[in-house]
Design a protein around this motif. Sequence first.
Motif, PDB file in Angstrom:
ATOM      1  N   LYS A  19       0.829  -1.208   0.000  1.00  0.00           N
ATOM      2  CA  LYS A  19       0.000   0.000   0.000  1.00  0.00           C
ATOM      3  C   LYS A  19       0.863   1.257   0.000  1.00  0.00           C
ATOM      4  CE  LYS A  19      -4.255  -1.729   2.243  1.00  0.00           C
ATOM      5  NZ  LYS A  19      -3.948  -3.173   2.288  1.00  0.00           N
ATOM      6  N   GLN A  29      -6.792   4.142  -0.189  1.00  0.00           N
ATOM      7  CA  GLN A  29      -6.849   2.710  -0.453  1.00  0.00           C
ATOM      8  C   GLN A  29      -7.753   2.039   0.578  1.00  0.00           C
ATOM      9  OE1 GLN A  29      -2.858   1.027  -1.563  1.00  0.00           O
ATOM     10  NE2 GLN A  29      -2.122   3.065  -1.036  1.00  0.00           N
ATOM     11  N   ALA A 116      -5.649   2.965   5.902  1.00  0.00           N
ATOM     12  CA  ALA A 116      -6.492   2.731   4.740  1.00  0.00           C
ATOM     13  C   ALA A 116      -7.946   2.812   5.179  1.00  0.00           C
ATOM     14  CB  ALA A 116      -6.196   1.355   4.139  1.00  0.00           C
TER      15      ALA A 116
END
Length: 240
Positions: A19, A29, A116
């Motif tokens: 990520k 994300q 995220a």
Amino acid sequence: MLLSLGQSAIWSVVSLTAKLTAGKPLASQTATLNPATSARPYLDLTNQLLGIVFDLIPVLLVWYLLRRDDMRPGRDLGIDLRRPGFDIGWGAGLAAGIGIPGLLLVYAALQLGLSAQIVPSGLNAYWWTVPVLILAAIQNAVLEEVLVVGYLITRLQQIGRLSVPLIILCSAVLRGSYHLYQGFGGFIGNVAMGVVFALFYLKTKRVMPLIVAHSLLDITAFVGYELLPDSWLDWLRYHP
């Protein structure tokens, strides 16, 4: 541990690294906790149920290893039904005490770009979706609390080379590490939860209230995400 949550911790580090090197903000994300495995409803149901069963096998291994060493896992670790009022009462209290600050931490970490966007359920809407999410929540609770609190702390105490603060730190950091796929916010929040849970276990020698608390937290997150209107959850999403 490498058969279960230790392995999850390693994969979480890989997931977080992916990520962070994806070329876009971490907060843009997603991390899906209960993803669908198939577009075919009953194949997905089969996969979900098998996943829940297989994830509980390490708990059986722990039970066997403790029994082999002449211990009584149910009584010695407090994984039994002898004190239902105590277990449910303290479990609900711990869930409330951790869940509300946890929501604020999720929001703050997302806005700061440290996590995220967490998607508690990626399952499609079928008749079995909510029951499966409840089973998944209970499975998470049993696996994590038996291994990371009851078993790990017991074994570290038996080794006798670590101080109590270090034992608590080992348990808490392990809990945080397999949540790194969610980002740094998930790590920090779960380390804090791990410290509270380890202290509670050392004081009471009962894992059952922790299983109750963890189950309530996950059921609320999984089922709430599935059933609540999107507008109610919008504040937990990233808005660039």
